[in-house]
Scaffold this motif. Structure first.
Motif, PDB file in Angstrom:
ATOM      1  N   ALA A 143       0.799  -0.995   0.013  1.00 44.53           N
ATOM      2  CA  ALA A 143       0.067   0.002   0.061  1.00 44.53           C
ATOM      3  C   ALA A 143       0.958   1.232   0.087  1.00 44.53           C
ATOM      4  N   GLU A 144       0.550   2.352  -0.911  1.00 46.09           N
ATOM      5  CA  GLU A 144       1.207   3.493  -1.082  1.00 46.09           C
ATOM      6  C   GLU A 144       0.157   4.599  -0.670  1.00 46.09           C
ATOM      7  N   ILE A 145       0.543   5.624   0.319  1.00 44.88           N
ATOM      8  CA  ILE A 145      -0.295   6.768   0.601  1.00 44.88           C
ATOM      9  C   ILE A 145       0.081   7.844  -0.289  1.00 44.88           C
ATOM     10  N   VAL A 146      -0.548   8.437  -1.006  1.00 43.60           N
ATOM     11  CA  VAL A 146      -0.136   9.324  -1.948  1.00 43.60           C
ATOM     12  C   VAL A 146       0.089  10.713  -1.125  1.00 43.60           C
ATOM     13  N   SER A 147       1.362  11.428  -1.280  1.00 41.88           N
ATOM     14  CA  SER A 147       1.507  12.653  -0.977  1.00 41.88           C
ATOM     15  C   SER A 147       1.777  13.671  -2.071  1.00 41.88           C
ATOM     16  N   GLU A 148       2.168  14.900  -1.693  1.00 42.79           N
ATOM     17  CA  GLU A 148       2.154  16.126  -2.628  1.00 42.79           C
ATOM     18  C   GLU A 148       3.765  15.544  -3.577  1.00 42.79           C
ATOM     19  N   SER A 149       4.700  15.247  -2.631  1.00 42.38           N
ATOM     20  CA  SER A 149       6.076  14.844  -3.479  1.00 42.38           C
ATOM     21  C   SER A 149       5.926  13.538  -4.008  1.00 42.38           C
TER      22      SER A 149
END
Length: 233
Positions: A143-149
């Motif tokens: 799982a990956e949680i999207v951030s601005e970067s």
């Protein structure tokens, strides 16, 4: 190929401790990257990834409302489910996952490995200087949680790399907007396919449950995330 810093600010190459982090030339292939990332002096919690010949170093701080709290809710729900069904091992970020076929070595926000995958050798734990610090193979889900970067890295580069690694499910969460975007991407030979939602629930074949990620305001006015799981009717 050179290192790519996220966000793309070549001047921001200092570690959290204030020291300059230099990416050695030898780290621009998978074997060299692993030696560098597992070296004794490497910053333990620094988010780094090697994806098909490129090194990614995310120097940005983890946003609390849309990343850290999201990860807490996700991990809490999966922890309870893992205990309930005795699935296997669950890890939150900080664990290096390497897949040679995908030319990949990275630190997912969360991953799960079934006892079956460990028994069959689909996944192995590798020891370095007397400590188990690396996972090799194909976890059952990441799982990956999207951030601005991390938008491009999570939605494009890792999606392609995780598919090459034949990871059965890729969970992609973006909580930055008015609504949570929660996707369970299932592996298919031609690429990942998004699971269709039914009344807000997504089916996970890995966990054999229907999943739903929600949030509400807590007493402090901050978001409180909850991953719900229920058996199919």
């Amino acid at each position: 190929m050179g290192a790519i810093l996220l966000p793309e600010r070549p001047e921001a190459q200092e570690s959290d401790g204030g020291g300059l982090l230099r990416v050695p030339r030898a780290a621009h292939n998978l074997a060299g990257f692993r030696r560098w990332a597992l070296a004794a002096g490497f910053p333990e919690k620094l988010p780094v990834a090697f994806i098909r010949g490129e090194v990614f170093i995310d120097m940005s701080k983890e946003e609390i409302r849309t990343h850290a709290l999201t990860k807490t809710g996700l991990a809490g729900g999966l922890f309870l489910l893992n205990e309930e069904i005795d699935f296997g091992h669950l890890f939150i970020n900080g664990v290096l996952v390497t897949n040679e076929e995908a030319d990949l070595s990275t630190n997912p926000d969360l991953l799960a490995i079934s006892y079956r995958s460990l028994k069959t050798g689909r996944v192995r734990y590798l020891e370095n200087r007397g400590r188990i610090v690396e996972i090799q193979g194909s976890p059952d889900m990441v799982a990956e949680i999207v951030s601005e970067s991390s938008v491009f890295k999570d939605t494009e580069l890792l999606r392609a790399a995780y598919h090459t690694a034949e990871i059965p499910e890729y969970w992609l969460i973006d909580a930055r907007g008015q609504e949570i975007v929660f996707q369970i991407l299932r592996w298919r030979k031609s690429g990942y396919v998004a699971t269709e939602a039914t009344d807000g629930w997504l089916r996970s074949r890995v966990w054999k449950r229907l999943m739903r990620l929600t949030r509400r305001r807590d007493r402090a006015g901050e978001w409180k995330y909850r991953l719900e799981a229920r058996a199919e009717d």
